[in-house]
Motif scaffolding. Structure first.
Motif, short mmCIF file in Angstrom:
data_model
loop_
_atom_site.label_atom_id
_atom_site.label_comp_id
_atom_site.label_asym_id
_atom_site.label_seq_id
_atom_site.Cartn_x
_atom_site.Cartn_y
_atom_site.Cartn_z
N LYS A 237 0.77 -1.26 -0.12
CA LYS A 237 -0.15 -0.04 0.13
C LYS A 237 0.85 1.38 -0.04
N CYS A 238 2.03 1.03 0.16
CA CYS A 238 3.18 2.23 0.23
C CYS A 238 2.91 3.07 -1.26
N ILE A 239 2.76 4.57 -1.28
CA ILE A 239 2.74 4.95 -2.41
C ILE A 239 4.03 5.86 -2.97
N SER A 240 5.02 5.53 -2.12
CA SER A 240 6.44 6.12 -2.29
C SER A 240 6.43 7.74 -2.14
N CYS A 241 5.71 8.14 -1.18
CA CYS A 241 5.59 9.63 -1.28
C CYS A 241 6.66 10.19 -0.51
N GLY A 242 7.30 9.32 0.35
CA GLY A 242 8.67 9.85 1.26
C GLY A 242 8.22 10.64 2.61
N ILE A 243 6.97 10.95 2.73
CA ILE A 243 6.60 11.61 4.06
C ILE A 243 7.23 11.02 5.16
N CYS A 244 7.32 9.62 5.16
CA CYS A 244 7.77 8.94 6.50
C CYS A 244 9.21 9.32 6.74
N THR A 245 10.02 9.43 5.59
CA THR A 245 11.59 9.76 5.73
C THR A 245 11.74 11.10 6.00
N CYS A 274 14.82 7.64 0.47
CA CYS A 274 15.00 6.22 -0.32
C CYS A 274 13.53 5.83 -0.77
N ALA A 275 12.82 6.41 -0.41
CA ALA A 275 11.38 5.94 -0.93
C ALA A 275 11.17 6.28 -2.45
N PHE A 276 11.95 7.17 -2.91
CA PHE A 276 11.52 7.88 -4.25
C PHE A 276 12.15 6.94 -5.29
N GLN A 297 14.81 -1.08 2.09
CA GLN A 297 15.87 -0.37 2.41
C GLN A 297 15.65 0.40 3.57
N LYS A 298 14.33 1.10 3.42
CA LYS A 298 14.31 1.74 4.47
C LYS A 298 14.11 1.07 5.97
N VAL A 299 13.42 0.04 5.99
CA VAL A 299 13.40 -0.76 7.17
C VAL A 299 14.70 -1.29 7.58
N GLN A 324 1.73 10.10 10.37
CA GLN A 324 1.71 10.93 8.94
C GLN A 324 1.76 10.42 7.58
N CYS A 325 1.69 9.08 7.66
CA CYS A 325 1.58 8.29 6.32
C CYS A 325 0.27 8.34 5.69
N PRO A 326 0.00 8.79 4.47
CA PRO A 326 -1.26 9.00 4.11
C PRO A 326 -2.08 7.71 3.77
N VAL A 327 -1.29 6.65 3.80
CA VAL A 327 -2.11 5.37 3.36
C VAL A 327 -2.08 4.50 4.61
N ASN A 328 -1.60 5.01 5.98
CA ASN A 328 -1.52 4.33 7.12
C ASN A 328 -0.43 3.21 7.15
N TRP A 329 0.51 3.27 6.45
CA TRP A 329 1.63 2.29 6.49
C TRP A 329 2.18 2.16 7.67
N ASP A 330 2.47 0.89 8.48
CA ASP A 330 2.68 1.01 10.03
C ASP A 330 3.95 0.11 10.13
S1 SF4 Z 1 4.60 8.05 4.17
FE1 SF4 Z 1 3.54 5.84 3.80
S2 SF4 Z 1 2.94 5.97 1.52
FE2 SF4 Z 1 4.54 7.77 1.99
S3 SF4 Z 1 6.67 6.61 1.35
FE3 SF4 Z 1 5.99 6.33 3.72
S4 SF4 Z 1 5.21 4.34 3.87
FE4 SF4 Z 1 4.97 4.87 1.60
#
Ligand code: SF4
Ligand code: SF4
Length: 342
Positions: A237-245, A274-276, A297-299, A324-330
């Protein structure tokens, strides 16, 4: 013998004003409904009532989202480079949480111990940290799994605990002691204050409900590194937005670019992630083109590679990447569902 001090919450504004004579003081404040660290305006201490944690961590004060490295111009004699004037003004952050203070210790390992970053270090060396214990952690916090007590910290200069109408003050460093020696309206804490602070810290610790089993986590990650099915499943479900990083207090990746107009320009660095998909783009190939490789990689960077290099997990359980993840990745779900092959 008691050694801690205390100050009335009503006197905090005066204390911040006193510190403003020597430092640029930052306090939690609300901007468009979001908690941020802002320059002290000389009056608003309402954060003592509502503040939980800032959306953006304090790392931005040391390692800004975009930062000029130098400017340059070319003439007949070649290139001339001009470094930005170093800001020698001391900063003081009031209200940093124990998780974010620990994150700075982790960032130091890269920016101070691995190499000496000439942009981060002057700010870090000129910064005073006043910690404030959490009394109301978010559901997404899991700092206790990383060995952090939300009510305590020795990673700051002074540590404050909310004991009702007052803050108990622990002097952690010599810098902190000097600040308190010069401060007016500070009193000796009583035994009852100390007992109250102990109860508050215990209650804070017990309020952190998020948990990650970190026992053997480096080995678990190593053993499932090639498990594509697992990483595809957890990254779906991650959309690679990079907010988490960007909002993670321990993430430090940056990109370097030149802004060029005719014969003069500026080189600056800015946060990268690294999400991009383009983060690892190279002339021949991109080794992390698929999303599951980037999530892995992030984990793994936080829970496997950083411990291998520095003997510490590069996560403080602040929970921002969850909130802050828009898709609730946990991240806790991923870590708690690692296949166990060891
Ligand atoms: S904030 Fe959520 S959706 Fe965006 S890159 Fe991180 S895990 Fe993926
Ligand atoms: S990985 Fe998530 S929980 Fe851990 S420090 Fe970064 S933002 Fe906080």
């Amino acid at each position: 013998m008691l050694k801690n001090k205390k100050i009335s919450k009503r006197a905090i504004g005066n204390l911040l004003n006193e510190w403003s004579q020597e430092f640029t003081v930052f306090v939690p404040s609300r901007e468009r409904g979001v908690a941020v660290l802002s320059k002290w305006d000389g009056k608003d201490t309402s954060f003592t009532g509502w503040y939980r944690n800032t959306a953006q961590p304090a790392k931005a004060n040391f390692f800004p989202p975009a930062e000029k490295m130098f400017s340059f111009q070319k003439d007949k004699e070649g290139y001339h480079v001009e470094l930005p004037s170093s800001d020698e003004h001391k900063q003081l952050i009031f209200g940093i949480r124990p998780c974010d203070a620990r994150a700075l210790i982790i960032l130091d390992m890269t920016f101070k111990d691995l190499y000496e970053d000439p942009y981060y270090l002057p700010k870090r060396n000129n910064m005073v940290l006043i910690g404030l214990g959490c009394t109301n952690p978010y559901d997404s916090c899991f700092c206790t799994s990383l060995g952090i007590n939300p009510g305590e910290s020795t990673d700051v200069d002074l540590m404050l605990t909310d004991i009702g109408d007052q803050f108990l003050i622990e002097e952690i460093t010599e810098v902190g002691k000097e600040l308190i020696a010069k401060a007016s309206q500070v009193e000796e804490a009583t035994e009852a204050d100390e007992a109250e602070a102990r109860e508050v810290k215990k209650a804070s610790y017990n309020k952190v409900t998020g948990k990650v089993d970190t026992e053997g986590i480096k080995e678990k990650l190593l053993s499932c590194f090639e498990d594509q099915d697992f990483w595809e499943k957890v990254s779906a479900k991650c959309i690679s937005c990079g907010i988490c990083t960007f909002l993670c207090p321990t993430c430090y990746c940056f990109d370097i670019n030149d802004e060029l107009v005719r014969r003069q320009g500026t080189r600056f660095r800015s946060w990268d992630s690294c999400a991009f998909p383009v983060y690892t783009k190279m002339p021949m190939e991109n080794p992390r083109l698929e999303k599951w490789r980037r999530v892995r990689q992030k984990v793994c960077h936080k829970f496997e590679f950083y411990p291998m290099n520095f003997d510490i997990i590069a996560c403080v359980g602040c929970g921002r990447c969850i909130r802050q993840c828009p898709v609730n990745w946990d991240i806790t779900q991923t870590l708690n569902s690692l296949p166990t092959r060891v």
